[in-house]
Design a protein around this motif. Sequence first.
Motif, PDB file in Angstrom:
ATOM      1  N   PRO A 120      15.714 -48.005  -3.573  1.00 25.69           N
ATOM      2  CA  PRO A 120      16.480 -46.734  -3.113  1.00 25.69           C
ATOM      3  C   PRO A 120      17.680 -46.849  -3.654  1.00 25.69           C
ATOM      4  CG  PRO A 120      16.446 -48.166  -1.493  1.00 25.69           C
ATOM      5  CD  PRO A 120      15.582 -48.722  -2.539  1.00 25.69           C
ATOM      6  N   VAL A 121      18.213 -45.570  -4.559  1.00 21.67           N
ATOM      7  CA  VAL A 121      19.414 -45.391  -5.069  1.00 21.67           C
ATOM      8  C   VAL A 121      20.058 -43.965  -4.689  1.00 21.67           C
ATOM      9  CG1 VAL A 121      20.413 -45.195  -7.501  1.00 21.67           C
ATOM     10  CG2 VAL A 121      18.717 -46.946  -7.185  1.00 21.67           C
ATOM     11  N   THR A 122      21.302 -44.034  -4.753  1.00 18.76           N
ATOM     12  CA  THR A 122      21.877 -42.645  -4.599  1.00 18.76           C
ATOM     13  C   THR A 122      23.415 -42.651  -5.268  1.00 18.76           C
ATOM     14  OG1 THR A 122      22.848 -41.090  -2.925  1.00 18.76           O
ATOM     15  CG2 THR A 122      23.157 -43.551  -2.617  1.00 18.76           C
ATOM     16  N   SER A 123      23.798 -41.528  -5.344  1.00 20.89           N
ATOM     17  CA  SER A 123      24.983 -41.387  -5.920  1.00 20.89           C
ATOM     18  C   SER A 123      26.349 -41.294  -5.137  1.00 20.89           C
ATOM     19  CB  SER A 123      25.173 -40.418  -7.124  1.00 20.89           C
ATOM     20  OG  SER A 123      25.481 -39.014  -6.303  1.00 20.89           O
ATOM     21  N   PRO A 124      27.425 -41.701  -5.360  1.00 21.30           N
ATOM     22  CA  PRO A 124      28.669 -41.662  -4.468  1.00 21.30           C
ATOM     23  C   PRO A 124      28.962 -40.241  -3.508  1.00 21.30           C
ATOM     24  CG  PRO A 124      29.360 -42.090  -6.593  1.00 21.30           C
ATOM     25  CD  PRO A 124      27.970 -42.095  -6.531  1.00 21.30           C
ATOM     26  N   GLU A 125      28.415 -39.307  -4.367  1.00 23.26           N
ATOM     27  CA  GLU A 125      28.821 -38.096  -3.731  1.00 23.26           C
ATOM     28  C   GLU A 125      27.934 -37.522  -2.902  1.00 23.26           C
ATOM     29  OE1 GLU A 125      31.667 -36.491  -4.719  1.00 23.26           O
ATOM     30  OE2 GLU A 125      32.020 -38.349  -5.883  1.00 23.26           O
ATOM     31  N   VAL A 126      26.875 -38.127  -2.588  1.00 23.36           N
ATOM     32  CA  VAL A 126      25.451 -37.582  -1.617  1.00 23.36           C
ATOM     33  C   VAL A 126      26.310 -37.475  -0.303  1.00 23.36           C
ATOM     34  CG1 VAL A 126      23.432 -37.758  -0.816  1.00 23.36           C
ATOM     35  CG2 VAL A 126      23.904 -38.102  -3.195  1.00 23.36           C
ATOM     36  N   THR A 127      25.939 -36.453   0.252  1.00 22.13           N
ATOM     37  CA  THR A 127      26.267 -36.470   1.936  1.00 22.13           C
ATOM     38  C   THR A 127      25.290 -37.500   2.780  1.00 22.13           C
ATOM     39  OG1 THR A 127      25.085 -34.780   2.344  1.00 22.13           O
ATOM     40  CG2 THR A 127      27.600 -34.093   1.648  1.00 22.13           C
ATOM     41  N   LEU A 128      25.850 -37.782   3.832  1.00 17.80           N
ATOM     42  CA  LEU A 128      24.981 -38.489   4.628  1.00 17.80           C
ATOM     43  C   LEU A 128      24.083 -37.822   5.277  1.00 17.80           C
ATOM     44  CD1 LEU A 128      27.220 -40.577   7.491  1.00 17.80           C
ATOM     45  CD2 LEU A 128      26.027 -41.169   5.150  1.00 17.80           C
ATOM     46  N   LEU A 129      24.116 -36.584   5.291  1.00 15.23           N
ATOM     47  CA  LEU A 129      23.016 -35.500   5.782  1.00 15.23           C
ATOM     48  C   LEU A 129      21.907 -35.647   4.850  1.00 15.23           C
ATOM     49  CD1 LEU A 129      22.396 -33.570   8.074  1.00 15.23           C
ATOM     50  CD2 LEU A 129      23.121 -31.850   6.478  1.00 15.23           C
ATOM     51  N   ASP A 130      22.210 -35.809   3.592  1.00 18.71           N
ATOM     52  CA  ASP A 130      21.128 -35.970   2.577  1.00 18.71           C
ATOM     53  C   ASP A 130      20.426 -37.452   2.301  1.00 18.71           C
ATOM     54  OD1 ASP A 130      21.191 -33.349   1.989  1.00 18.71           O
ATOM     55  OD2 ASP A 130      22.883 -33.474   0.706  1.00 18.71           O
ATOM     56  N   LEU A 131      21.336 -38.283   2.968  1.00 19.59           N
ATOM     57  CA  LEU A 131      20.815 -39.823   2.912  1.00 19.59           C
ATOM     58  C   LEU A 131      19.862 -39.901   4.068  1.00 19.59           C
ATOM     59  CD1 LEU A 131      24.095 -41.846   2.011  1.00 19.59           C
ATOM     60  CD2 LEU A 131      21.780 -41.557   0.778  1.00 19.59           C
ATOM     61  N   PHE A 132      19.865 -39.224   5.020  1.00 18.25           N
ATOM     62  CA  PHE A 132      18.984 -39.618   6.191  1.00 18.25           C
ATOM     63  C   PHE A 132      17.524 -39.831   5.888  1.00 18.25           C
ATOM     64  CE2 PHE A 132      21.800 -37.497   9.155  1.00 18.25           C
ATOM     65  CZ  PHE A 132      22.658 -38.497   9.663  1.00 18.25           C
ATOM     66  N   PRO A 133      16.815 -39.051   5.342  1.00 20.38           N
ATOM     67  CA  PRO A 133      15.288 -39.214   4.820  1.00 20.38           C
ATOM     68  C   PRO A 133      15.303 -40.595   4.013  1.00 20.38           C
ATOM     69  CG  PRO A 133      16.134 -37.111   4.033  1.00 20.38           C
ATOM     70  CD  PRO A 133      17.303 -37.741   4.570  1.00 20.38           C
TER      71      PRO A 133
END
Lengths: 280, 403
Positions: free
Chosen positions: B345-358
């Motif tokens: 699972p990978v994300t970028s530093p700008e993503v908000t927590l809300l979008d990280l939940f799933p």
Amino acid sequence: MMYRIPVNDWADFAVMFCRTNFRPFFRWFSGYIEGFVGSLEALLAFIPVLLFIIIIALLAWRFSGRGLALFAIVGSLLILSMGLWEQTMLTVALILTATFISLLIGIPLGILASRSEPAWKILRPILDIMQTMPIFVYLLPALMLFGIGLAPAVIATVVFASPPAIRLTNLGIRQVPQEVMEAALAFGSTPMQILTRVQLPLALPSILAGVNQCIMLSLSMVVISAMIGAGGLGGVVYRAISRVEIGSGFEGGIGVVVIAIILDRITQSLGRGPVGKEQG
Amino acid sequence: MSKIDVKSLYKIFGPEPRKALEKLRAGMGKDDLLQKTGHTVGVSDASFSVAQGEIFVVMGLSGSGKSTLVRCLNRLIEPTAGEVTIDGEVISSLSTEKLRAFRQKKMSMVFQRFALFPHRTILQNVAYGLEIQGMGRQAREEKALDMLATVGLKDWVSVYPDQLSGGMQQRVGLARALAVDPDILLMDEPFSALDPLIRKEMQEELTELQSNMQKTIIFITHDLDEALKLGDRIAIMKDGRIVQLGTPEEILTNPSNGYVANFVTDVDRSRVLKAENVMIRPSALVKITDGPRLALRKMKREEFSSIFVIGEGRTLQGIVTVDRAIEAVEKKEKDLRNIVDEDVPVTSPEVTLLDLFPMAATARVPIAVVDDNRKLLGIIVRVSVLSGLIARGDDLDDVSNSG
């Protein structure tokens, strides 16, 4: 007809007034400068020519690089073979003296200008006048006051060459970042400590650029100085022009160019890099 | 008795600050004053006192007057009116001589942009304060060296500031301030110019240093989380005025007006907080060229069941689990190429927590935070996503900034 403001009479009067009242002072000053240039020239001439060339080449190599060192050797030998060595030494002595006096006046005035807004406001127009007033306008009065020879030449050169030293010293000090100044103050530094430990070291590249400008402008005065009897390479050029000897005019001119390039490159590389220390 | 006492301090910038002060006291507003008289209010009627050993945070947005306020304490800026008393001595009326002595011994300052002397080595920078006090070379360099060791830079003494990273430069700034052993430390947004992970490290180091030193610290920041983390008490400034002063708890639970409330009651932290705010630095990583035994040993030491694998330039290659590492050891594999699982699972530093939940809900391994070039910036463990929502500043950075 409009009233004529007698600027000419005032100027005449001022020069005559100085001439009649302060003559001993001007003579003393004149003798002093002649002595200074003379002993510097004697010192330069005392060094054997070949040794001198080696020293110059080493300096060029140390401060600039192999290219300039090579140029210095070739250029010096060229001057030597044209038979202009003595004249060159006199010109170098003249330039060094003028530069020395310019810096002696210019750096303290630059420091003063950077610390006091009123001082800078007064100095600025004076510097403008010094740099734009046609040289012959003050050359003649200088001649009348100091007499023919080296002194009026040095004075005229100083008038023309010291403004960049003042301007660039002032600029360099004013460019020291505000936060660095605050840091120095916050540690309880005295004004003198700030000047010597923070401002001057950080302004050094700018001050050295001023030194370089000063030397270059002095060189550009060489021929004009010769017109009032300063001699040297300028004298060679001046004599050649007045006799329409194009060839020897070129010889003197090339001599000036060689000195200019060597001095310019050496002083320029002094200013390169923050403070001439090894930095990444 | 308190260490620092500030009584109705004013600073007005402009040609005739005294006249402007009267108008201000008569009730003229800041904007009116600027438009009608051309005077800017820096600090207006600030009063507070700071106890010995306290970290007193002054917080506000840029232009709120916090930097001006702190400079009035050591008179880098001369106050227009009011009184600053330190250890019973009225600073605002000290002579130049005495003020200098006071700055040398009593308080020193750390700056936002470090303000190191670029022409001096690190050692000479740290020794500066002692040097101008007239201490001999050997003594001051010894002390400076001690100080540099304290901030972990003793191997860098002879380099120049521009050769150091921002975080290291600010350590030098801190060491330089501490070298003169002042009672009071003025810190003007010292960590604002640093990137989030370094900032967090520096905050922790300051807390640790402070537990040994017990200096009195005035700390300026625009970052609420930094204020909450470091401050024993916090003063919130707006338009040159202190609008609230209290402990972090008081400010959080009982914001005195809308301005403060806006700072602290983040309606929904999950919209404000970003991946970079909650990511942590992975305590162990392996390179793709490392052997499985090394991977195994690192996992064992950290008690992880998996470990991230990186390649050239810290690029993310994938993850290795403990089971597959053991298999690889049995098969005598030389590196991790065959067992690395690229499906991470990978994300970028700008993503908000809300979008990280799933993602956080389904991921069985930590989430990797990478930049556009797949360089690994940090990792997010599931618990930090959740704690990001409830923690009020304990582990967070940069919220008031981005919010």
